[in-house]
Design a protein around this motif. Structure first.
Motif, PDB file in Angstrom:
ATOM      1  N   LYS A 108       0.836  -1.057  -0.008  1.00  8.82           N
ATOM      2  CA  LYS A 108       0.012  -0.005  -0.124  1.00  8.82           C
ATOM      3  C   LYS A 108       0.824   1.191   0.099  1.00  8.82           C
ATOM      4  N   ILE A 109       1.896   1.453   0.645  1.00  6.25           N
ATOM      5  CA  ILE A 109       2.749   2.481   1.006  1.00  6.25           C
ATOM      6  C   ILE A 109       3.706   2.334  -0.288  1.00  6.25           C
ATOM      7  N   PHE A 110       4.077   1.337  -1.084  1.00  8.45           N
ATOM      8  CA  PHE A 110       4.786   1.549  -2.230  1.00  8.45           C
ATOM      9  C   PHE A 110       3.806   2.108  -3.621  1.00  8.45           C
ATOM     10  N   ARG A 111       2.718   1.774  -3.470  1.00  6.74           N
ATOM     11  CA  ARG A 111       1.724   2.418  -4.346  1.00  6.74           C
ATOM     12  C   ARG A 111       1.320   3.798  -4.126  1.00  6.74           C
ATOM     13  N   SER A 112       1.678   4.334  -2.805  1.00  9.90           N
ATOM     14  CA  SER A 112       1.295   5.747  -2.768  1.00  9.90           C
ATOM     15  C   SER A 112       2.556   6.481  -2.948  1.00  9.90           C
ATOM     16  N   ARG A 113       2.205   8.055  -2.814  1.00  7.00           N
ATOM     17  CA  ARG A 113       3.310   8.929  -3.223  1.00  7.00           C
ATOM     18  C   ARG A 113       4.555   8.572  -2.217  1.00  7.00           C
ATOM     19  N   ARG A 114       4.394   8.041  -1.240  1.00  5.92           N
ATOM     20  CA  ARG A 114       5.686   7.729  -0.325  1.00  5.92           C
ATOM     21  C   ARG A 114       6.381   6.651  -1.246  1.00  5.92           C
ATOM     22  N   GLY A 115       5.838   5.826  -2.131  1.00  2.00           N
ATOM     23  CA  GLY A 115       6.431   4.891  -3.075  1.00  2.00           C
ATOM     24  C   GLY A 115       7.648   5.574  -3.888  1.00  2.00           C
ATOM     25  N   ARG A 116       7.278   6.701  -4.348  1.00  2.00           N
ATOM     26  CA  ARG A 116       8.208   7.551  -5.185  1.00  2.00           C
ATOM     27  C   ARG A 116       9.657   7.857  -4.426  1.00  2.00           C
ATOM     28  N   ILE A 117       9.464   8.136  -3.019  1.00  3.64           N
ATOM     29  CA  ILE A 117      10.620   8.249  -2.285  1.00  3.64           C
ATOM     30  C   ILE A 117      11.466   6.955  -2.000  1.00  3.64           C
ATOM     31  N   VAL A 118      10.846   5.791  -1.778  1.00  4.54           N
ATOM     32  CA  VAL A 118      11.489   4.581  -1.893  1.00  4.54           C
ATOM     33  C   VAL A 118      12.173   4.392  -3.043  1.00  4.54           C
ATOM     34  N   ALA A 119      11.660   4.688  -4.258  1.00  6.73           N
ATOM     35  CA  ALA A 119      12.132   4.476  -5.752  1.00  6.73           C
ATOM     36  C   ALA A 119      13.305   5.416  -5.735  1.00  6.73           C
ATOM     37  N   ALA A 120      13.308   6.510  -5.297  1.00  6.21           N
ATOM     38  CA  ALA A 120      14.304   7.456  -5.510  1.00  6.21           C
ATOM     39  C   ALA A 120      15.430   7.217  -4.608  1.00  6.21           C
ATOM     40  N   ILE A 121      15.383   6.677  -3.496  1.00  5.67           N
ATOM     41  CA  ILE A 121      16.303   6.321  -2.429  1.00  5.67           C
ATOM     42  C   ILE A 121      17.299   5.157  -3.016  1.00  5.67           C
ATOM     43  N   LEU A 122      16.428   4.047  -3.705  1.00  3.77           N
ATOM     44  CA  LEU A 122      17.060   2.854  -4.166  1.00  3.77           C
ATOM     45  C   LEU A 122      17.891   3.238  -5.321  1.00  3.77           C
ATOM     46  N   ALA A 123      17.340   4.190  -6.105  1.00  2.54           N
ATOM     47  CA  ALA A 123      17.950   4.670  -7.386  1.00  2.54           C
ATOM     48  C   ALA A 123      19.394   5.503  -7.025  1.00  2.54           C
ATOM     49  N   ALA A 124      19.161   6.361  -6.136  1.00  8.22           N
ATOM     50  CA  ALA A 124      20.603   7.144  -5.717  1.00  8.22           C
ATOM     51  C   ALA A 124      21.353   6.163  -4.932  1.00  8.22           C
ATOM     52  N   GLY A 125      20.883   5.132  -4.276  1.00  7.53           N
ATOM     53  CA  GLY A 125      21.780   4.441  -3.555  1.00  7.53           C
ATOM     54  C   GLY A 125      22.791   3.495  -4.451  1.00  7.53           C
ATOM     55  N   GLN A 126      22.497   3.251  -5.843  1.00  7.42           N
ATOM     56  CA  GLN A 126      23.192   2.454  -6.691  1.00  7.42           C
ATOM     57  C   GLN A 126      24.620   3.207  -6.786  1.00  7.42           C
ATOM     58  N   SER A 127      24.564   4.558  -6.844  1.00 11.84           N
ATOM     59  CA  SER A 127      25.831   5.136  -7.185  1.00 11.84           C
ATOM     60  C   SER A 127      26.499   5.941  -5.677  1.00 11.84           C
ATOM     61  N   ASP A 128      25.409   5.895  -4.841  1.00 10.87           N
ATOM     62  CA  ASP A 128      26.146   6.593  -3.343  1.00 10.87           C
ATOM     63  C   ASP A 128      25.697   5.601  -2.332  1.00 10.87           C
ATOM     64  N   PRO A 129      27.000   4.992  -1.951  1.00 12.42           N
ATOM     65  CA  PRO A 129      26.832   4.096  -0.772  1.00 12.42           C
ATOM     66  C   PRO A 129      26.334   4.403   0.532  1.00 12.42           C
ATOM     67  N   GLU A 130      26.319   5.803   0.484  1.00 16.71           N
ATOM     68  CA  GLU A 130      25.893   6.344   1.932  1.00 16.71           C
ATOM     69  C   GLU A 130      24.385   6.280   1.776  1.00 16.71           C
ATOM     70  N   VAL A 131      23.658   6.422   0.841  1.00 13.69           N
ATOM     71  CA  VAL A 131      22.154   6.450   0.737  1.00 13.69           C
ATOM     72  C   VAL A 131      21.754   5.101   1.064  1.00 13.69           C
ATOM     73  N   ILE A 132      22.305   4.122   0.386  1.00 11.70           N
ATOM     74  CA  ILE A 132      21.677   2.802   0.350  1.00 11.70           C
ATOM     75  C   ILE A 132      21.835   2.216   1.736  1.00 11.70           C
ATOM     76  N   THR A 133      23.193   2.770   2.318  1.00 13.56           N
ATOM     77  CA  THR A 133      23.627   2.435   3.666  1.00 13.56           C
ATOM     78  C   THR A 133      22.552   2.848   4.671  1.00 13.56           C
ATOM     79  N   ALA A 134      22.232   4.180   4.827  1.00 18.50           N
ATOM     80  CA  ALA A 134      21.294   4.834   5.497  1.00 18.50           C
ATOM     81  C   ALA A 134      19.779   4.064   5.393  1.00 18.50           C
ATOM     82  N   PHE A 135      19.264   3.566   4.108  1.00 18.59           N
ATOM     83  CA  PHE A 135      18.133   3.235   3.919  1.00 18.59           C
ATOM     84  C   PHE A 135      18.054   1.676   4.654  1.00 18.59           C
ATOM     85  N   ARG A 136      19.410   1.215   4.600  1.00 14.71           N
ATOM     86  CA  ARG A 136      19.173  -0.358   4.788  1.00 14.71           C
ATOM     87  C   ARG A 136      19.291  -0.208   6.622  1.00 14.71           C
TER      88      ARG A 136
END
Length: 216
Positions: A108-136
């Motif tokens: 439900k959250i992934f399909r809401s507006r919040r889902g775009r935040i998750v997608a952006a974090i995961l996309a940025a995390g592919q080139s920025d280790p700090e981002v994916i580490t923070a999310f994890r």
């Protein structure tokens, strides 16, 4: 003497004024998290800056850095704080009900507006280790620890085997959700969650006790 006491911070009723500090700091922290989410929805991940968050929250930039070392940590915390309550695991007495209800909330959250935040974090995390580490560390692992507790209850109830690989089971349950969310080859639906739970949880049935008379 009475006037001096009032001036020093004591009211005429004798009650002391609340000293500044933690309550005010918590208000500032919450304002920063709210401002981060608002700007993320407005500008997106790449255009968001700490300076803009601080200005919107009415605090100094140093106040933001007091709690978060970088933008990735701030965004991960902002997302986590806005979803934690909704993503708690219930304790219904059934591992299938516990997992499927929580997973439905994830979808439900992934399909809401919040889902775009998750997608952006995961996309940025592919080139920025700090981002994916923070999310994890700030979002994924706290949910994972709650899931472990849910699976341990199921093991104690005899719904799952004692030697169940909990990490592998959780990856089997949530991996397909992230796959559909990111690749979009099929829809994320409650029915998908139910079928996924039946498949994954049905693959790890509890080990049946062998009657003593049949043991060698």
């Amino acid at each position: 003497m009475r006037r001096r006491l009032v001036a020093a911070g004591t009211s005429e009723k004798g009650s002391e004024k609340r000293p500044p500090g933690r309550p005010r700091s918590e208000q500032a922290r919450q304002a920063i998290l709210r401002s981060t989410l608002e700007l993320l929805e407005k500008r997106g991940f790449s255009d968001l800056t700490i300076e803009e968050v601080a200005e919107r929250a009415g605090v100094g930039k140093a106040t933001v850095y007091r709690w978060w070392p970088n933008k990735g940590a701030l965004i991960a915390d902002a997302f986590a704080s806005s979803t934690t309550r909704r993503l708690r695991f219930p304790d219904t007495g059934s591992v299938y009900a516990d997992m499927s209800q929580q997973m439905r909330q994830v979808v439900k959250i992934f399909r809401s507006r919040r889902g775009r935040i998750v997608a952006a974090i995961l996309a940025a995390g592919q080139s920025d280790p700090e981002v994916i580490t923070a999310f994890r560390e700030r979002f994924l692992l706290p949910r994972r620890r709650e899931a472990y507790a849910t699976l341990r209850r199921a093991i104690r109830r005899g719904e799952l085997r004692k030697d169940t690989d909990m990490d592998l089971l959780l990856d089997s349950l949530y991996g397909p959700i992230y796959m559909r969310f990111l690749i979009r080859h099929d829809r994320l639906t409650p029915d998908f969650v139910d079928r996924l739970c039946r498949l994954a949880l049905g693959a790890v049935p509890p080990r049946r006790r062998v009657p003593s008379r049949l043991r060698k």
